[in-house]
Design a protein around this motif. Structure first.
Motif, PDB file in Angstrom:
ATOM      1  N   GLY A  91       1.331  11.677  -8.628  1.00  0.00           N
ATOM      2  CA  GLY A  91       1.805  10.300  -8.516  1.00  0.00           C
ATOM      3  C   GLY A  91       3.123  10.273  -7.765  1.00  0.00           C
ATOM      4  N   SER A  92       3.413   9.144  -7.098  1.00  0.00           N
ATOM      5  CA  SER A  92       4.700   9.108  -6.399  1.00  0.00           C
ATOM      6  C   SER A  92       5.829   9.068  -7.412  1.00  0.00           C
ATOM      7  N   ASN A  93       5.547   8.704  -8.662  1.00  0.00           N
ATOM      8  CA  ASN A  93       6.593   8.808  -9.691  1.00  0.00           C
ATOM      9  C   ASN A  93       7.137  10.231  -9.790  1.00  0.00           C
ATOM     10  N   TYR A 140      11.575  -1.871  -8.537  1.00  0.00           N
ATOM     11  CA  TYR A 140      10.607  -1.119  -9.343  1.00  0.00           C
ATOM     12  C   TYR A 140      11.283  -0.583 -10.615  1.00  0.00           C
ATOM     13  N   CYS A 184      12.577  -0.279  -1.837  1.00  0.00           N
ATOM     14  CA  CYS A 184      11.165  -0.518  -2.099  1.00  0.00           C
ATOM     15  C   CYS A 184      10.666  -1.507  -1.049  1.00  0.00           C
ATOM     16  N   ASN A 228       8.420  -4.181  -5.078  1.00  0.00           N
ATOM     17  CA  ASN A 228       7.806  -4.482  -6.365  1.00  0.00           C
ATOM     18  C   ASN A 228       8.968  -4.802  -7.326  1.00  0.00           C
ATOM     19  N   ASP A 272      10.320   3.476  -0.321  1.00  0.00           N
ATOM     20  CA  ASP A 272       9.098   3.573  -1.118  1.00  0.00           C
ATOM     21  C   ASP A 272       8.067   2.604  -0.542  1.00  0.00           C
ATOM     22  N   ALA A 312       4.879   2.192  -1.261  1.00  0.00           N
ATOM     23  CA  ALA A 312       3.677   2.226  -2.108  1.00  0.00           C
ATOM     24  C   ALA A 312       2.642   1.190  -1.668  1.00  0.00           C
ATOM     25  N   TYR A 313       3.110   0.087  -1.071  1.00  0.00           N
ATOM     26  CA  TYR A 313       2.204  -1.024  -0.724  1.00  0.00           C
ATOM     27  C   TYR A 313       2.040  -1.210   0.780  1.00  0.00           C
ATOM     28  N   THR A 331       1.767   6.388  -1.926  1.00  0.00           N
ATOM     29  CA  THR A 331       0.946   6.748  -3.080  1.00  0.00           C
ATOM     30  C   THR A 331      -0.526   6.519  -2.759  1.00  0.00           C
ATOM     31  N   SER A 351      -2.292   5.551  -5.276  1.00  0.00           N
ATOM     32  CA  SER A 351      -2.647   4.739  -6.459  1.00  0.00           C
ATOM     33  C   SER A 351      -3.059   3.314  -6.119  1.00  0.00           C
ATOM     34  N   LYS A 352      -2.604   2.758  -5.014  1.00  0.00           N
ATOM     35  CA  LYS A 352      -2.814   1.337  -4.771  1.00  0.00           C
ATOM     36  C   LYS A 352      -3.924   1.131  -3.743  1.00  0.00           C
ATOM     37  N   ARG A 408      -3.713  10.395  -9.959  1.00  0.00           N
ATOM     38  CA  ARG A 408      -2.280  10.707  -9.922  1.00  0.00           C
ATOM     39  C   ARG A 408      -1.906  11.538  -8.691  1.00  0.00           C
TER      40      ARG A 408
HETATM   41  C1  LIG Z   1       2.761   1.597  -8.216  1.00  0.00           C
HETATM   42  C2  LIG Z   1       4.022   2.043  -7.574  1.00  0.00           C
HETATM   43  C3  LIG Z   1       4.229   3.382  -7.283  1.00  0.00           C
HETATM   44  C4  LIG Z   1       3.134   4.373  -7.522  1.00  0.00           C
HETATM   45  O1  LIG Z   1       3.269   5.168  -8.567  1.00  0.00           O
HETATM   46  P1  LIG Z   1       2.253   6.384  -8.764  1.00  0.00           P
HETATM   47  O2  LIG Z   1       3.043   7.292  -9.615  1.00  0.00           O
HETATM   48  O3  LIG Z   1       1.953   6.966  -7.415  1.00  0.00           O
HETATM   49  O4  LIG Z   1       1.031   5.811  -9.411  1.00  0.00           O
HETATM   50  C5  LIG Z   1       5.399   3.771  -6.642  1.00  0.00           C
HETATM   51  N1  LIG Z   1       6.317   2.860  -6.303  1.00  0.00           N
HETATM   52  C6  LIG Z   1       6.139   1.557  -6.556  1.00  0.00           C
HETATM   53  C7  LIG Z   1       7.166   0.591  -6.115  1.00  0.00           C
HETATM   54  C8  LIG Z   1       4.994   1.111  -7.201  1.00  0.00           C
HETATM   55  O5  LIG Z   1       4.832  -0.185  -7.449  1.00  0.00           O
END
Ligand SMILES: *Cc1c(COP(=O)(O)O)cnc(C)c1O
Length: 364
Positions: free
Chosen positions: A95-97, A121, A166, A170, A195, A197-198, A224, A226-227, A235
């Protein structure tokens, strides 16, 4: 199990963690879950089949530790991102987390600071404090936008070791121009993380911060799966940066942090990037439909370049959230007064949300 459980206060917990709350977006089994910006479209069958074949092969060698350098996966990400990137400029984690945590472990930590323009975020402050660093919240304009001048002067004042930008943001959906990113980079002496992510949900033709990487060795662009990639459960997050930044991250990662199964699944999914991303345009259509319908209902949606919409004009967000919940629709109260956030789902899920909202009348 018997006996009396200890209370958190009674444990020899780190002083700086006392009183902190864990990340806690509700995970409720409701029919329509539009609260954590997942891609609600499942992985296409032909891709799932290919991923399964790759997992079967990886399983035969699961008695061995995986490739610590996840070389094939880094090559896959470099190809996917383009901009002439090579695998020595790519990092990935669960995950990017975890990617962001690696950055903080290497460049923040005790006695140092990380900075973001609030509201942003919610994981940035949590990850920052987890490494023992101090979080600094900067400010945005009333409509959540940022000018290069305001961003740069806030960064010059705060002198953070790590900056999180970001882009788009987000939980607000707000786009961020490359001018702002460049101004922040010039004003800072620390690591600047964009970041993205989107990013895949931004208008076609909008240029990624990846274009700014050449000559900026403190700039990091994270992404990521994830989206847009519909891969939240696997992950997998990643970043692109100068190879020296990647070397810094090697100092803090756990050995073999990406399992052989994760590497196999993600590498296979990347071979099908265009199929995996094929729902993005449909999601953007639903997002724009949400914004238009919310306006028609008298709410105040903010511009969004993401897969979600933050909307104002909600008299009592907690009551509206609960009303939707009772109708089987889960969205997110992100704690901004008079606002709620909803993820764009499939057409049917989006319809269910809009119908439920119209029946839960709590506008200002
Ligand atoms: C959803 C999101 C992530 C992604 O997190 P993962 O750990 O990759 O699932 C990262 N940064 C932002 C701003 C997000 O909204």
């Amino acid at each position: 199990m018997g006996g009396v459980s200890a209370r958190l206060e009674d444990l020899p917990l780190r002083d700086d963690l006392r009183g902190q709350r864990p990340y806690g977006a509700p995970q409720a089994p409701l029919p329509v879950a539009l609260n954590v910006n997942e891609n609600t479209h499942p992985v296409p069958q032909e891709v799932a089949d290919d991923i399964l074949d790759s997992l079967a092969i990886a399983l035969r060698e699961v008695n061995r530790y995986p490739d610590r350098e996840f070389t094939a996966l880094r090559e896959g990400f470099a190809d996917y991102l383009g901009f002439g990137l090579t695998r020595d400029q790519i990092w990935a984690a669960n995950g990017s987390n975890e990617v962001l945590q690696h950055i903080l472990q290497a460049f923040a930590g005790p006695g140092r600071t990380a900075f973001g323009f609030a509201p942003t975020y919610s994981m940035y402050p949590l990850l920052t404090r987890g490494t023992g660093a101090t979080w600094i919240a900067g400010a945005r304009a009333h409509d959540f936008t940022l000018t290069p001048e305001s961003a740069a002067s806030q960064i010059s004042d705060a002198e953070p070791d790590v900056v999180f930008l970001c882009a788009p943001n987000n939980p607000t959906g707000t786009p961020m121009s490359l001018d702002v990113i460049d101004a922040v980079y010039e004003a800072s002496r620390g690591i600047v993380v964009v970041d993205e992510a989107y990013q895949e949900f931004a208008p076609h033709g909008e240029v990624s911060a990846l274009s700014l990487l050449p000559g900026r060795e403190r700039l990091v662009v994270s992404r990521t799966m994830s989206k847009a990639f519909a891969f939240a459960g696997a992950r997998v997050g990643y970043l692109a940066a100068d190879p020296a930044v990647i070397d810094a991250l090697r100092l803090v990662r756990l050995p073999y942090h990406l399992s052989a199964l994760t590497q196999a699944a993600a590498t296979a999914a990347l071979r099908h990037a265009s199929t995996m991303l094929r729902m993005v345009d449909e999601i953007v259509t639903q997002r724009d439909r949400i914004s238009a319908t919310l306006s028609a209902l008298g709410y105040d949606p903010h511009e969004s370049w993401t897969n979600f919409v933050l909307f104002g004009g909600v008299a009592d967000p907690a009551a509206t959230w609960q009303g939707l919940y009772d109708e089987g629709v889960l969205i997110r109260d992100v704690g901004i007064p008079h606002h709620l956030r909803v993820t764009a789902g499939t057409e049917a899920e989006t319809t269910a949300f809009l119908d439920a909202l119209a029946s839960v009348d709590s506008r200002t």
